[in-house]
Design a protein around this motif. Sequence first.
Motif, PDB file in Angstrom:
ATOM      1  N   GLU A   1      52.278  14.803  62.676  1.00  0.00           N
ATOM      2  CA  GLU A   1      51.964  16.234  62.708  1.00  0.00           C
ATOM      3  C   GLU A   1      51.710  16.720  61.284  1.00  0.00           C
ATOM      4  OE1 GLU A   1      54.078  20.532  63.551  1.00  0.00           O
ATOM      5  OE2 GLU A   1      54.641  18.853  64.867  1.00  0.00           O
ATOM      6  N   THR A   2      50.593  17.444  61.086  1.00  0.00           N
ATOM      7  CA  THR A   2      50.252  17.966  59.766  1.00  0.00           C
ATOM      8  C   THR A   2      50.295  19.483  59.693  1.00  0.00           C
ATOM      9  OG1 THR A   2      47.886  17.993  60.291  1.00  0.00           O
ATOM     10  CG2 THR A   2      48.773  15.977  59.297  1.00  0.00           C
ATOM     11  N   ASN A   3      50.030  20.164  60.794  1.00  0.00           N
ATOM     12  CA  ASN A   3      49.992  21.624  60.793  1.00  0.00           C
ATOM     13  C   ASN A   3      50.450  22.151  62.143  1.00  0.00           C
ATOM     14  OD1 ASN A   3      47.468  20.536  59.184  1.00  0.00           O
ATOM     15  ND2 ASN A   3      47.957  22.504  58.253  1.00  0.00           N
ATOM     16  N   ARG A   4      51.027  23.360  62.114  1.00  0.00           N
ATOM     17  CA  ARG A   4      51.401  24.033  63.355  1.00  0.00           C
ATOM     18  C   ARG A   4      51.215  25.531  63.175  1.00  0.00           C
ATOM     19  NH1 ARG A   4      56.173  22.791  67.563  1.00  0.00           N
ATOM     20  NH2 ARG A   4      55.718  20.697  66.782  1.00  0.00           N
ATOM     21  N   TRP A   5      50.649  26.152  64.194  1.00  0.00           N
ATOM     22  CA  TRP A   5      50.526  27.603  64.250  1.00  0.00           C
ATOM     23  C   TRP A   5      51.197  28.065  65.541  1.00  0.00           C
ATOM     24  CZ3 TRP A   5      46.765  24.144  63.025  1.00  0.00           C
ATOM     25  CH2 TRP A   5      46.153  24.242  61.761  1.00  0.00           C
ATOM     26  N   VAL A   6      51.717  29.287  65.533  1.00  0.00           N
ATOM     27  CA  VAL A   6      52.422  29.818  66.692  1.00  0.00           C
ATOM     28  C   VAL A   6      51.865  31.202  67.009  1.00  0.00           C
ATOM     29  CG1 VAL A   6      54.664  30.375  67.666  1.00  0.00           C
ATOM     30  CG2 VAL A   6      54.496  28.595  65.922  1.00  0.00           C
ATOM     31  N   ILE A   7      51.438  31.386  68.250  1.00  0.00           N
ATOM     32  CA  ILE A   7      50.943  32.693  68.694  1.00  0.00           C
ATOM     33  C   ILE A   7      51.829  33.161  69.836  1.00  0.00           C
ATOM     34  CG2 ILE A   7      48.982  33.980  69.614  1.00  0.00           C
ATOM     35  CD1 ILE A   7      47.126  32.022  68.239  1.00  0.00           C
ATOM     36  N   TRP A   8      52.699  34.121  69.519  1.00  0.00           N
ATOM     37  CA  TRP A   8      53.640  34.660  70.487  1.00  0.00           C
ATOM     38  C   TRP A   8      53.399  36.153  70.687  1.00  0.00           C
ATOM     39  CZ3 TRP A   8      58.428  31.836  68.005  1.00  0.00           C
ATOM     40  CH2 TRP A   8      58.505  30.545  68.513  1.00  0.00           C
ATOM     41  N   GLN A   9      53.987  36.677  71.723  1.00  0.00           N
ATOM     42  CA  GLN A   9      53.823  38.086  72.049  1.00  0.00           C
ATOM     43  C   GLN A   9      54.504  38.987  71.004  1.00  0.00           C
ATOM     44  OE1 GLN A   9      54.981  39.024  76.134  1.00  0.00           O
ATOM     45  NE2 GLN A   9      54.544  36.912  76.755  1.00  0.00           N
ATOM     46  N   ASP A  10      53.852  40.126  70.765  1.00  0.00           N
ATOM     47  CA  ASP A  10      54.445  41.232  69.977  1.00  0.00           C
ATOM     48  C   ASP A  10      54.695  40.941  68.505  1.00  0.00           C
ATOM     49  OD1 ASP A  10      54.547  42.720  72.378  1.00  0.00           O
ATOM     50  OD2 ASP A  10      56.500  41.844  72.883  1.00  0.00           O
ATOM     51  N   ILE A  11      54.182  39.808  67.986  1.00  0.00           N
ATOM     52  CA  ILE A  11      54.281  39.525  66.551  1.00  0.00           C
ATOM     53  C   ILE A  11      52.942  38.975  66.074  1.00  0.00           C
ATOM     54  CG2 ILE A  11      56.769  39.087  66.573  1.00  0.00           C
ATOM     55  CD1 ILE A  11      56.097  36.077  66.371  1.00  0.00           C
ATOM     56  N   GLU A  12      52.712  39.045  64.786  1.00  0.00           N
ATOM     57  CA  GLU A  12      51.517  38.437  64.226  1.00  0.00           C
ATOM     58  C   GLU A  12      51.628  36.915  64.326  1.00  0.00           C
ATOM     59  OE1 GLU A  12      48.680  39.917  62.948  1.00  0.00           O
ATOM     60  OE2 GLU A  12      49.587  41.687  63.896  1.00  0.00           O
ATOM     61  N   PRO A  13      50.487  36.202  64.483  1.00  0.00           N
ATOM     62  CA  PRO A  13      50.549  34.733  64.526  1.00  0.00           C
ATOM     63  C   PRO A  13      51.279  34.153  63.328  1.00  0.00           C
ATOM     64  CG  PRO A  13      48.358  35.507  65.134  1.00  0.00           C
ATOM     65  CD  PRO A  13      49.112  36.700  64.651  1.00  0.00           C
ATOM     66  N   LEU A  14      52.013  33.086  63.555  1.00  0.00           N
ATOM     67  CA  LEU A  14      52.802  32.442  62.516  1.00  0.00           C
ATOM     68  C   LEU A  14      52.173  31.116  62.108  1.00  0.00           C
ATOM     69  CD1 LEU A  14      56.360  32.895  64.134  1.00  0.00           C
ATOM     70  CD2 LEU A  14      55.282  34.373  62.413  1.00  0.00           C
ATOM     71  N   ILE A  15      52.226  30.815  60.829  1.00  0.00           N
ATOM     72  CA  ILE A  15      51.882  29.485  60.335  1.00  0.00           C
ATOM     73  C   ILE A  15      53.197  28.758  60.092  1.00  0.00           C
ATOM     74  CG2 ILE A  15      50.681  28.158  58.551  1.00  0.00           C
ATOM     75  CD1 ILE A  15      49.007  30.652  57.975  1.00  0.00           C
ATOM     76  N   TRP A  16      53.318  27.570  60.675  1.00  0.00           N
ATOM     77  CA  TRP A  16      54.593  26.851  60.592  1.00  0.00           C
ATOM     78  C   TRP A  16      54.283  25.474  60.030  1.00  0.00           C
ATOM     79  CZ3 TRP A  16      58.724  28.793  64.346  1.00  0.00           C
ATOM     80  CH2 TRP A  16      60.006  28.382  63.962  1.00  0.00           C
TER      81      TRP A  16
END
Length: 452
Positions: free
Chosen positions: A437-452
């Motif tokens: 794994e090299t990159n992860r992004w998270v798109i959840w409700q009620d918050i701005e997308p996260l870069i993880w």
Amino acid sequence: MGLFSKKDATTVLSERWTKEGKQFKNQLNAFLDAIYKGGDGPEEPHETRADMAEAVYHKAIELNKNGEHKKLRELFPPAYEPFEQFYGGISRSINQIIVLKDDRIVVRADGNIYLDDGNVYLLEDDNVTKQKGVRAIGISANKEFIVKVTKKEVQVYNDWDAEPIHIFKYPKGYGKATENIKVANFKKEGLIVLSANVFNDGKRVLLATKNGIFIVGDQGSECVFPTQEMLPHFIEHFYEEYDEDETFEVNLDYFHAALSPDNTKIATGFQSSEHFILEEIDGHFQTTGKVQARSEYPHTVAFHDTLNHIALGSCHYQQSGVIGMDLNHLPIEANTSWYQDFDERFDVMNDNLWVFSILPFKDGYLLGSNNGYIWYVNPKNPQDKAYLHVGGTIMSMDYSADKTHLVIGTFSGYIIKFDLTVTERDKTLVTDMNVKETNRWVIWQDIEPLIW
């Protein structure tokens, strides 16, 4: 010890998160290794970090707001299991993923896969940008052309940031079978688009929508499914429920469509149909394959990119199935259900997974299932198999243009990028494949997308 030796709360949280995460992954890999080797092994481990999940969630938001997503990944290596208790309230399904030829990633995050428009985002290493006005996306097999579907039209580009090179109108209707009845105005009412595939010359687009499977282009539109032969049945059934003055429209469940890499074939279906394979003859796509599903409901399909082969997935709440077929068997009509003697022209690829996404890989396919695993299956060699666990239903998958990276999207809101060029197993993953794994992004409700 002295003042400076004291650990703050974040450090304590990070150390426990990292330590217990490594323990869980090591134990789970050992457990799975034993299962797949056919022997007895240790007991199945359990995730121990659920009580930390809420605190880490807020740390992820805080660090992203401060532009410190790299620090977030270092302090709290990404994980699926600790957040399981919250996914019902925070998830957004990543139903579409395309990887552009410059390696940027575009995704569509939805609330409901079949009923609502979602939001489209452009993902880069250090930025996530919402794409205003785009309701669905797609790309050609050769990665040369991209489609953006808006509420008004279908736009084709040869570069995501450029001006469109083609603009196509929404389909006007269903062709000759409906020329004497009133048909819904798709441009006015909108189309819920599950997938869009651009032809390799950029001049046509295949749209899989709740109201039918269409091809749109400069010459207008064509409804390829339901076929003209099937539409009278749909019309009759529609007016059994509605008054004659109602505008007619098809309403499909589990609708799906795939375009072959050479653009000569379309595979499609919906919940109440067989698997249909269409071939272009004299400028129109015509049925040359009709295959009764292995399970109850045709659900997903994929053509192989280098082999003359197709994978056909069907589902049921009790048992699902995926079969394969060499395309040199076309034309064909066949019944491959469990209730028939199995047809030797087909390959049994899996008889228990509910598969939501399929991607060709080596001599077989990656099957993205609802149990959180991506399974590699070779339809001609059952011993050639592998697994990668990411958690959540695997809704979408695509490769980089050079096929050195795999990008997947899950029902839980994760977009994960994997390096396929590594030569050994990454012990931080639950897998028996050589991936990292090299990159992860998270798109959840009620918050701005996260870069993880």
